[in-house]
Enzyme design. Structure first.
Site, PDB file in Angstrom:
ATOM      1  N   HIS A  82       0.853  -1.189   0.000  1.00 48.38           N
ATOM      2  CA  HIS A  82       0.000   0.000   0.000  1.00 48.38           C
ATOM      3  C   HIS A  82       0.886   1.235   0.000  1.00 48.38           C
ATOM      4  CE1 HIS A  82      -3.887   1.951   0.912  1.00 48.38           C
ATOM      5  NE2 HIS A  82      -3.171   2.827   1.591  1.00 48.38           N
ATOM      6  N   ASP A 161     -13.328   3.304   9.131  1.00 48.09           N
ATOM      7  CA  ASP A 161     -12.352   4.166   8.456  1.00 48.09           C
ATOM      8  C   ASP A 161     -13.058   5.049   7.430  1.00 48.09           C
ATOM      9  OD1 ASP A 161      -9.659   5.109   7.755  1.00 48.09           O
ATOM     10  OD2 ASP A 161     -10.160   4.207   5.819  1.00 48.09           O
ATOM     11  N   ARG A 168     -12.309  13.477   8.314  1.00 49.25           N
ATOM     12  CA  ARG A 168     -10.959  14.051   8.404  1.00 49.25           C
ATOM     13  C   ARG A 168     -10.657  14.922   7.199  1.00 49.25           C
ATOM     14  NH1 ARG A 168      -7.502   9.187   8.423  1.00 49.25           N
ATOM     15  NH2 ARG A 168      -5.771  10.645   8.519  1.00 49.25           N
ATOM     16  N   SER A 183      -5.834   4.250  10.011  1.00 51.33           N
ATOM     17  CA  SER A 183      -6.608   4.219   8.766  1.00 51.33           C
ATOM     18  C   SER A 183      -5.993   3.232   7.774  1.00 51.33           C
ATOM     19  CB  SER A 183      -6.634   5.642   8.185  1.00 51.33           C
ATOM     20  OG  SER A 183      -7.083   5.649   6.860  1.00 51.33           O
ATOM     21  N   LYS A 187      -7.344  -1.122   7.178  1.00 54.14           N
ATOM     22  CA  LYS A 187      -7.781  -1.648   5.870  1.00 54.14           C
ATOM     23  C   LYS A 187      -6.908  -2.831   5.450  1.00 54.14           C
ATOM     24  CE  LYS A 187      -7.711   2.578   4.319  1.00 54.14           C
ATOM     25  NZ  LYS A 187      -7.874   3.905   3.779  1.00 54.14           N
TER      26      LYS A 187
END
Ligand code: URA
Length: 439
Positions: A82, A161, A168, A183, A187
């Site tokens: 990621h 999230d 946010r 966050s 995930k």
């Protein structure tokens, strides 16, 4: 428990109990706590921070706020990667088939564009027919059959999230290390892989502008991951200038295909090999990351990496002819060269400004769910450290609207900064923090 008391507790700098964190996360996911109280709590966290124990509990609670994928009946070590987001960051498109061609199982859930950064799911949609909305069953069957799948995140995955992130984004509370760590990790944990590699970007085109904050985020994520029994490694990589040459959806897919064929830009190829080596070693296919890199070079050279990308496109319903004929993807009607205004060295190529130029051309969304133009974008031919003469082509704009191209060209010229001498070289990957089990 009352949310107002927990807001005050955090406002006054105290640590929450695990029960309090679970109460807030549950209330966010099932929408029993109103947005205004969640927003106040997020701001209190931004100012007062969280202990590593609180961040760990927040991550765990967010990961379990929805479905947690069980990939255990898929043979092999499952790997995931990621990026915290950048400009021209097409690494997933190259890395997923590359690492899968070496025998790792790559279970990748990706997102759409965010702010000035592009998203893998949008990029893949430049390939006609490519389906990114896969059922859990399709995702898992495809992993068993070809060892790689890339899908968009479902509503069921870490829903807390989704609530926090949307708030946010509009309340000035994105830039908080515990909130970003929870966050991203929630995930990744919900997506079920065994080995996770995070590419934390720093620099002008990243959400973390300076190296020190990016490093603090990185060490927090490794620590939280370890506490939650996950093998999390982090690479800290440069996002001061775009990665590779192409920025824009179809353009980035075309550059990824070239890279899988062995003809890609050096920075993109090097980063994919570096990150890929870590994943291949994490999947126990090679004894270490260096031999993992060598294996991946061989997979590019013998055509297996590109063949795996073809399998991936076919398995997800896409038109595999784009591999030989990238021109089958959406094409812009105008190609506009941007010329160097002076002689000199490029001392800086501001990734954020390049991202904005692409957005002006129509490559990014102003509002959630808006359609985007997959054909438009920028190819930067000249990058940091290059020497040019006035009048040489710096970049080509791919546009579908002459007026937008004019605005984007001005923005792109602002992205280039000049000096009389060559700027100091910057490392592409400044540091790698391996998960404890890979050290
Ligand atoms: N990417 C995420 O998924 N979450 C953040 O908070 C920042 C980047």
């Amino acid at each position: 428990m009352r949310i107002v008391d927990l807001i005050k507790e955090k406002r006054d700098g105290h640590a929450h109990s695990p029960e309090a964190i679970r109460y807030i996360v549950t209330g966010a996911a099932d929408k029993t706590i109103p947005d205004y109280q969640l927003a106040a709590w997020l701001m209190a966290v931004l100012f007062k921070g969280m202990t590593i124990e609180e961040t760990t509990e927040l991550t765990r609670a967010m990961a379990h706020s929805g479905e947690v994928m069980d990939l255990s009946d898929i043979p092999g070590i499952k790997v995931d990667k990621h990026s915290t987001g950048g400009v021209g960051d097409k690494v997933t498109l190259v890395l997923a088939p590359l690492v899968a061609s070496a025998g790792a199982v790559v279970a990748k859930l990706s997102g759409r564009g965010l702010g000035h950064t592009g998203g893998t799911i949008d990029k893949l949609e430049a390939i006609a027919g490519f389906q990114t909305s896969l059922s859990t069953e399709h995702f898992q069957t495809q992993l068993k059959e070809i060892g790689v799948a890339i899908a968009g995140q479902t509503q069921n995955l870490a829903p807390a999230d989704g609530v926090f992130y949307a708030l946010r984004d509009v309340t000035g509370t994105v830039e908080s290390i515990p909130l970003i760590a929870a966050s991203v990790l929630s995930k990744k944990i919900a997506a079920g892989s065994d080995v996770i590699l995070l590419d934390v970007k720093y620099g002008g085109g990243a959400f973390m502008h300076d190296f020190a904050s990016a490093r603090e985020l990185a060490t927090t994520m490794v620590d939280v991951g370890t506490r939650l029994g996950k093998s999390i490694s982090v690479a800290l990589s440069d996002m001061d200038q775009p990665l590779g040459h192409n920025v824009g959806h179809a353009l980035e897919v075309a550059e990824s295909i070239a890279t899988l064929r062995g003809d890609g830009p050096k920075d993109l190829t090097d980063l994919c090999l570096k990150l890929g080596g870590i994943l291949v070693a994490g999947a126990k296919l090679t004894p270490d990351a260096e031999s993992g890199e060598a294996l991946l070079r061989a997979k590019i050279a013998d055509g297996s990496a590109l063949a795996k990308f073809r399998d991936l496109i076919a398995a997800q319903g896409g038109d595999v002819r784009v591999i030989e004929e990238p021109g089958r993807m959406p094409q812009a009607s105008l190609k506009v060269p941007v010329l160097a205004p002076q002689d000199g060295y490029v001392s800086e190529l501001d990734a954020l400004a390049v991202g904005h130029a692409c957005k002006v051309l129509g490559a990014g969304r102003e509002r959630k769910g808006e359609p985007i133009d997959l054909a438009v974008g920028v190819a930067v031919h000249v990058k940091r450290g290059d020497k040019v003469r006035a009048g040489e082509t710096l970049a080509t704009l791919y546009a579908n609207d002459a007026a937008k191209a004019e605005v984007a060209a001005a923005e792109l010229l602002r992205a280039y900064h000049w000096s009389d001498t060559a700027p100091a070289a910057q490392p592409l990957v400044r540091e790698v923090i391996l998960a404890p089990d890979l050290r």
